[in-house]
Design a protein around this motif. Structure first.
Motif, PDB file in Angstrom:
ATOM      1  N   MET A   2       0.854  -1.177   0.000  1.00  0.00           N
ATOM      2  CA  MET A   2       0.000   0.000   0.000  1.00  0.00           C
ATOM      3  C   MET A   2       0.901   1.241   0.000  1.00  0.00           C
ATOM      4  O   MET A   2       1.831   1.342   0.788  1.00  0.00           O
ATOM      5  N   ASP A   3       0.607   2.182  -0.897  1.00  0.00           N
ATOM      6  CA  ASP A   3       1.456   3.371  -0.986  1.00  0.00           C
ATOM      7  C   ASP A   3       0.970   4.471  -0.029  1.00  0.00           C
ATOM      8  O   ASP A   3      -0.086   4.359   0.587  1.00  0.00           O
ATOM      9  N   TYR A   4       1.781   5.528   0.085  1.00  0.00           N
ATOM     10  CA  TYR A   4       1.503   6.636   1.010  1.00  0.00           C
ATOM     11  C   TYR A   4       0.118   7.228   0.806  1.00  0.00           C
ATOM     12  O   TYR A   4      -0.650   7.376   1.742  1.00  0.00           O
ATOM     13  N   SER A   5      -0.186   7.604  -0.438  1.00  0.00           N
ATOM     14  CA  SER A   5      -1.435   8.332  -0.684  1.00  0.00           C
ATOM     15  C   SER A   5      -2.660   7.449  -0.436  1.00  0.00           C
ATOM     16  O   SER A   5      -3.660   7.921   0.101  1.00  0.00           O
ATOM     17  N   THR A   6      -2.579   6.173  -0.791  1.00  0.00           N
ATOM     18  CA  THR A   6      -3.696   5.259  -0.552  1.00  0.00           C
ATOM     19  C   THR A   6      -3.963   5.113   0.941  1.00  0.00           C
ATOM     20  O   THR A   6      -5.113   5.218   1.388  1.00  0.00           O
ATOM     21  N   LEU A   7      -2.904   4.900   1.706  1.00  0.00           N
ATOM     22  CA  LEU A   7      -3.074   4.734   3.150  1.00  0.00           C
ATOM     23  C   LEU A   7      -3.563   6.032   3.787  1.00  0.00           C
ATOM     24  O   LEU A   7      -4.485   6.019   4.604  1.00  0.00           O
ATOM     25  N   LEU A   8      -2.989   7.158   3.414  1.00  0.00           N
ATOM     26  CA  LEU A   8      -3.414   8.434   3.990  1.00  0.00           C
ATOM     27  C   LEU A   8      -4.878   8.713   3.670  1.00  0.00           C
ATOM     28  O   LEU A   8      -5.638   9.153   4.536  1.00  0.00           O
ATOM     29  N   GLU A  61       2.139  -8.438   3.714  1.00  0.00           N
ATOM     30  CA  GLU A  61       1.258  -7.283   3.538  1.00  0.00           C
ATOM     31  C   GLU A  61       1.108  -6.520   4.861  1.00  0.00           C
ATOM     32  O   GLU A  61       1.081  -5.283   4.866  1.00  0.00           O
ATOM     33  N   ASP A  62       1.030  -7.245   5.992  1.00  0.00           N
ATOM     34  CA  ASP A  62       1.011  -6.604   7.313  1.00  0.00           C
ATOM     35  C   ASP A  62       2.217  -5.695   7.467  1.00  0.00           C
ATOM     36  O   ASP A  62       2.096  -4.534   7.863  1.00  0.00           O
ATOM     37  N   ASP A  63       3.385  -6.244   7.167  1.00  0.00           N
ATOM     38  CA  ASP A  63       4.630  -5.490   7.319  1.00  0.00           C
ATOM     39  C   ASP A  63       4.659  -4.263   6.416  1.00  0.00           C
ATOM     40  O   ASP A  63       5.118  -3.196   6.825  1.00  0.00           O
ATOM     41  N   GLN A  64       4.130  -4.399   5.207  1.00  0.00           N
ATOM     42  CA  GLN A  64       4.104  -3.275   4.276  1.00  0.00           C
ATOM     43  C   GLN A  64       3.206  -2.149   4.792  1.00  0.00           C
ATOM     44  O   GLN A  64       3.574  -0.977   4.751  1.00  0.00           O
ATOM     45  N   VAL A  65       2.020  -2.495   5.289  1.00  0.00           N
ATOM     46  CA  VAL A  65       1.098  -1.494   5.827  1.00  0.00           C
ATOM     47  C   VAL A  65       1.728  -0.797   7.034  1.00  0.00           C
ATOM     48  O   VAL A  65       1.693   0.438   7.146  1.00  0.00           O
ATOM     49  N   MET A  66       2.326  -1.574   7.932  1.00  0.00           N
ATOM     50  CA  MET A  66       2.954  -0.994   9.120  1.00  0.00           C
ATOM     51  C   MET A  66       4.131  -0.100   8.745  1.00  0.00           C
ATOM     52  O   MET A  66       4.297   0.987   9.312  1.00  0.00           O
ATOM     53  N   ARG A  67       4.922  -0.523   7.790  1.00  0.00           N
ATOM     54  CA  ARG A  67       6.070   0.273   7.339  1.00  0.00           C
ATOM     55  C   ARG A  67       5.594   1.592   6.714  1.00  0.00           C
ATOM     56  O   ARG A  67       6.131   2.661   7.003  1.00  0.00           O
ATOM     57  N   THR A  68       4.544   1.523   5.890  1.00  0.00           N
ATOM     58  CA  THR A  68       4.006   2.733   5.256  1.00  0.00           C
ATOM     59  C   THR A  68       3.454   3.685   6.316  1.00  0.00           C
ATOM     60  O   THR A  68       3.691   4.896   6.249  1.00  0.00           O
ATOM     61  N   ALA A  69       2.735   3.159   7.304  1.00  0.00           N
ATOM     62  CA  ALA A  69       2.191   4.000   8.381  1.00  0.00           C
ATOM     63  C   ALA A  69       3.313   4.676   9.163  1.00  0.00           C
ATOM     64  O   ALA A  69       3.243   5.871   9.466  1.00  0.00           O
TER      65      ALA A  69
END
Length: 69
Positions: free
Chosen positions: A1-7, A31-39
């Motif tokens: 998940m990228d910055y803008s999608t998560l924001l 995917e968990d790790d990716q979301v947490m890293r992006t956050a």
């Protein structure tokens, strides 16, 4: 998940435009790790302030505040 999608998801989850609590369903630990890293990256860029960022059974729980720019 990228910055803008998560924001955008955090902003949509926010009741008052400031605080948010959202559970993001994921299908893998990767995917968990990716979301947490992006956050955490959004937090380091001062877009959000996290109170909770934790991996749970089927996804990631995020809670915090959206910084006013």
């Amino acid at each position: 998940m990228d910055y803008s999608t998560l924001l955008n998801r955090l902003k949509n989850a926010s009741q008052n435009g400031e605080t948010f609590t959202i559970f993001i369903n994921t299908i893998s630990d990767q995917e968990d790790d990716q979301v947490m890293r992006t956050a955490k990256n959004l937090q380091s860029e001062l877009f959000i302030r996290l109170r909770v960022c934790e991996k749970q059974k089927d996804g990631v729980l995020l809670s915090g505040m959206i910084e006013q720019l």
